[in-house]
Scaffold this motif. Structure first.
Motif, PDB file in Angstrom:
ATOM      1  N   GLN A 139      64.391  24.195  55.812  1.00 31.06           N
ATOM      2  CA  GLN A 139      63.472  24.754  56.796  1.00 31.06           C
ATOM      3  C   GLN A 139      64.186  25.068  58.112  1.00 31.06           C
ATOM      4  OE1 GLN A 139      62.352  21.682  55.022  1.00 31.06           O
ATOM      5  NE2 GLN A 139      61.991  23.303  53.558  1.00 31.06           N
ATOM      6  N   GLN A 140      65.363  25.661  57.986  1.00 29.69           N
ATOM      7  CA  GLN A 140      66.140  26.035  59.159  1.00 29.69           C
ATOM      8  C   GLN A 140      66.796  27.378  58.913  1.00 29.69           C
ATOM      9  OE1 GLN A 140      68.676  23.037  60.820  1.00 29.69           O
ATOM     10  NE2 GLN A 140      67.326  21.383  60.224  1.00 29.69           N
ATOM     11  N   GLY A 141      67.468  27.863  59.922  1.00 33.16           N
ATOM     12  CA  GLY A 141      68.173  29.125  59.797  1.00 33.16           C
ATOM     13  C   GLY A 141      67.308  30.312  60.184  1.00 33.16           C
ATOM     14  N   ASP A 142      67.904  31.483  60.138  1.00 30.99           N
ATOM     15  CA  ASP A 142      67.233  32.708  60.582  1.00 30.99           C
ATOM     16  C   ASP A 142      66.094  33.150  59.677  1.00 30.99           C
ATOM     17  OD1 ASP A 142      69.076  32.730  62.616  1.00 30.99           O
ATOM     18  OD2 ASP A 142      70.288  34.358  61.782  1.00 30.99           O
ATOM     19  N   TYR A 143      66.033  32.645  58.448  1.00 25.41           N
ATOM     20  CA  TYR A 143      65.039  33.128  57.493  1.00 25.41           C
ATOM     21  C   TYR A 143      64.061  32.038  57.066  1.00 25.41           C
ATOM     22  CZ  TYR A 143      68.350  36.906  57.524  1.00 25.41           C
ATOM     23  OH  TYR A 143      69.172  37.913  57.939  1.00 25.41           O
ATOM     24  N   GLY A 144      64.088  30.889  57.756  1.00 26.37           N
ATOM     25  CA  GLY A 144      63.140  29.809  57.488  1.00 26.37           C
ATOM     26  C   GLY A 144      63.355  29.071  56.186  1.00 26.37           C
ATOM     27  N   GLY A 145      64.490  29.283  55.551  1.00 25.52           N
ATOM     28  CA  GLY A 145      64.777  28.621  54.285  1.00 25.52           C
ATOM     29  C   GLY A 145      65.740  27.466  54.479  1.00 25.52           C
ATOM     30  N   TRP A 146      67.018  27.705  54.202  1.00 27.16           N
ATOM     31  CA  TRP A 146      68.041  26.681  54.316  1.00 27.16           C
ATOM     32  C   TRP A 146      69.199  27.233  55.138  1.00 27.16           C
ATOM     33  CZ3 TRP A 146      64.710  27.337  50.460  1.00 27.16           C
ATOM     34  CH2 TRP A 146      64.039  26.210  50.004  1.00 27.16           C
ATOM     35  N   PHE A 147      69.847  26.338  55.868  1.00 28.27           N
ATOM     36  CA  PHE A 147      70.954  26.725  56.737  1.00 28.27           C
ATOM     37  C   PHE A 147      72.104  25.748  56.532  1.00 28.27           C
ATOM     38  CE2 PHE A 147      73.056  26.036  60.924  1.00 28.27           C
ATOM     39  CZ  PHE A 147      73.713  27.244  60.987  1.00 28.27           C
ATOM     40  N   CYS A 148      73.285  26.273  56.283  1.00 25.96           N
ATOM     41  CA  CYS A 148      74.477  25.446  56.138  1.00 25.96           C
ATOM     42  C   CYS A 148      75.224  25.474  57.466  1.00 25.96           C
ATOM     43  CB  CYS A 148      75.356  25.970  54.999  1.00 25.96           C
ATOM     44  SG  CYS A 148      76.766  24.903  54.681  1.00 25.96           S
ATOM     45  N   PRO A 149      75.155  24.392  58.248  1.00 25.80           N
ATOM     46  CA  PRO A 149      75.763  24.400  59.580  1.00 25.80           C
ATOM     47  C   PRO A 149      77.292  24.384  59.559  1.00 25.80           C
ATOM     48  CG  PRO A 149      74.912  22.221  59.077  1.00 25.80           C
ATOM     49  CD  PRO A 149      74.509  23.114  57.945  1.00 25.80           C
ATOM     50  N   CYS A 150      77.893  24.050  58.439  1.00 26.81           N
ATOM     51  CA  CYS A 150      79.351  23.965  58.381  1.00 26.81           C
ATOM     52  C   CYS A 150      80.007  25.318  58.621  1.00 26.81           C
ATOM     53  CB  CYS A 150      79.804  23.402  57.037  1.00 26.81           C
ATOM     54  SG  CYS A 150      79.118  21.773  56.695  1.00 26.81           S
ATOM     55  N   HIS A 151      79.450  26.380  58.008  1.00 33.36           N
ATOM     56  CA  HIS A 151      80.068  27.700  58.127  1.00 33.36           C
ATOM     57  C   HIS A 151      79.072  28.801  58.422  1.00 33.36           C
ATOM     58  CE1 HIS A 151      82.850  25.238  55.683  1.00 33.36           C
ATOM     59  NE2 HIS A 151      83.690  25.710  56.560  1.00 33.36           N
ATOM     60  N   GLY A 152      77.802  28.442  58.598  1.00 29.48           N
ATOM     61  CA  GLY A 152      76.809  29.411  59.051  1.00 29.48           C
ATOM     62  C   GLY A 152      76.131  30.250  57.994  1.00 29.48           C
ATOM     63  N   SER A 153      75.967  29.738  56.777  1.00 33.94           N
ATOM     64  CA  SER A 153      75.253  30.496  55.744  1.00 33.94           C
ATOM     65  C   SER A 153      73.750  30.287  55.897  1.00 33.94           C
ATOM     66  CB  SER A 153      75.702  30.050  54.344  1.00 33.94           C
ATOM     67  OG  SER A 153      77.047  30.406  54.128  1.00 33.94           O
ATOM     68  N   HIS A 154      73.001  31.389  55.855  1.00 35.79           N
ATOM     69  CA  HIS A 154      71.549  31.354  55.987  1.00 35.79           C
ATOM     70  C   HIS A 154      70.922  31.785  54.665  1.00 35.79           C
ATOM     71  CE1 HIS A 154      71.418  31.153  60.486  1.00 35.79           C
ATOM     72  NE2 HIS A 154      72.655  31.595  60.312  1.00 35.79           N
ATOM     73  N   TYR A 155      70.012  30.958  54.135  1.00 38.93           N
ATOM     74  CA  TYR A 155      69.289  31.255  52.907  1.00 38.93           C
ATOM     75  C   TYR A 155      67.815  31.445  53.247  1.00 38.93           C
ATOM     76  CZ  TYR A 155      73.474  29.369  50.659  1.00 38.93           C
ATOM     77  OH  TYR A 155      74.762  29.140  50.259  1.00 38.93           O
ATOM     78  N   ASP A 156      67.126  32.319  52.519  1.00 40.23           N
ATOM     79  CA  ASP A 156      65.711  32.554  52.804  1.00 40.23           C
ATOM     80  C   ASP A 156      64.820  31.559  52.056  1.00 40.23           C
ATOM     81  OD1 ASP A 156      65.597  33.512  50.184  1.00 40.23           O
ATOM     82  OD2 ASP A 156      65.274  35.594  50.754  1.00 40.23           O
ATOM     83  N   THR A 157      63.505  31.796  52.082  1.00 42.90           N
ATOM     84  CA  THR A 157      62.549  30.863  51.484  1.00 42.90           C
ATOM     85  C   THR A 157      62.549  30.901  49.953  1.00 42.90           C
ATOM     86  OG1 THR A 157      60.790  32.507  51.691  1.00 42.90           O
ATOM     87  CG2 THR A 157      61.023  30.899  53.488  1.00 42.90           C
ATOM     88  N   ALA A 158      63.393  31.743  49.353  1.00 42.78           N
ATOM     89  CA  ALA A 158      63.588  31.748  47.902  1.00 42.78           C
ATOM     90  C   ALA A 158      64.991  31.258  47.557  1.00 42.78           C
ATOM     91  CB  ALA A 158      63.362  33.145  47.330  1.00 42.78           C
TER      92      ALA A 158
END
Length: 186
Positions: A139-158
């Motif tokens: 529930q983080q990141g630019d798309y409200g899904g998942w966010f990997c803080p180590c290198h900045g990958s943003h996943y959406d709600t799917a």
């Protein structure tokens, strides 16, 4: 001409073949314990699948369970999260494949191909970033899904990669619903 000169098998030929066959069977019997010990033990086989009770997970909530030593995210998505995931054009996705072990390997990364049929509100994914194996935050990141803080990958709600260095969507493992409140992973 005598029969053994024409190429007929002799007693010596029979003894050589019988001795060779007996030696081969003996060698296989001697080697089998070494080969058999390489099979996984019962504790490893027990981790091959896990059943999870999802009855207490409310819409908008997630849990993390362990399966084969990996975190697995189970999210009960809200209607808004599902609509948001369905509205994303496939051309906007970094990885066009669903990465779902329950559908064809070439299936597109639509929301319908990421969630189990008949249970679309449930999203079950291996919680390991496809970039370097970190564990994304939910529930983080630019798309409200998942966010990997180590290198900045943003996943959406799917669970699809939308931005950052990760090359693939989060993997959906083999799963089935035992009943409406229990999921079997693996």
């Amino acid at each position: 001409m005598e029969p053994h000169e024409v190429g007929a098998p002799t007693r010596r030929d029979f003894l050589l073949i019988a001795t060779g066959a007996f030696a081969a069977v003996g060698a296989a019997a001697a080697v089998w314990p070494f080969i058999d010990q390489m099979n996984p033990d019962a504790a490893s086989l027990a981790l091959a699948s896990v059943e999870v009770d999802i009855s207490s997970i409310q819409p908008g909530q997630s849990i993390t369970v362990m399966w084969r030593g990996k975190p697995v995210f189970i999210r009960n998505r809200t209607e808004a999260e599902m609509e948001e995931a369905r509205s994303v054009p496939l051309g906007d996705l970094k990885d066009p494949l669903a990465r779902n072990e329950n559908v064809d390997a070439s299936a597109p990364a639509t929301d319908e191909n990421r969630a189990p049929a008949g249970y679309e509100q449930w999203l079950v994914m291996v919680g390991i970033c496809t970039h370097l194996g970190c564990v994304p935050l939910g529930q983080q990141g630019d798309y409200g899904g998942w966010f990997c803080p180590c290198h900045g990958s943003h996943y959406d709600t799917a669970g699809r990669i939308r931005r950052g260095p990760a090359p693939e969507n989060l993997l959906v493992p083999t799963l089935s619903f035992v009943d409406d409140t229990t999921i079997r992973i693996g």
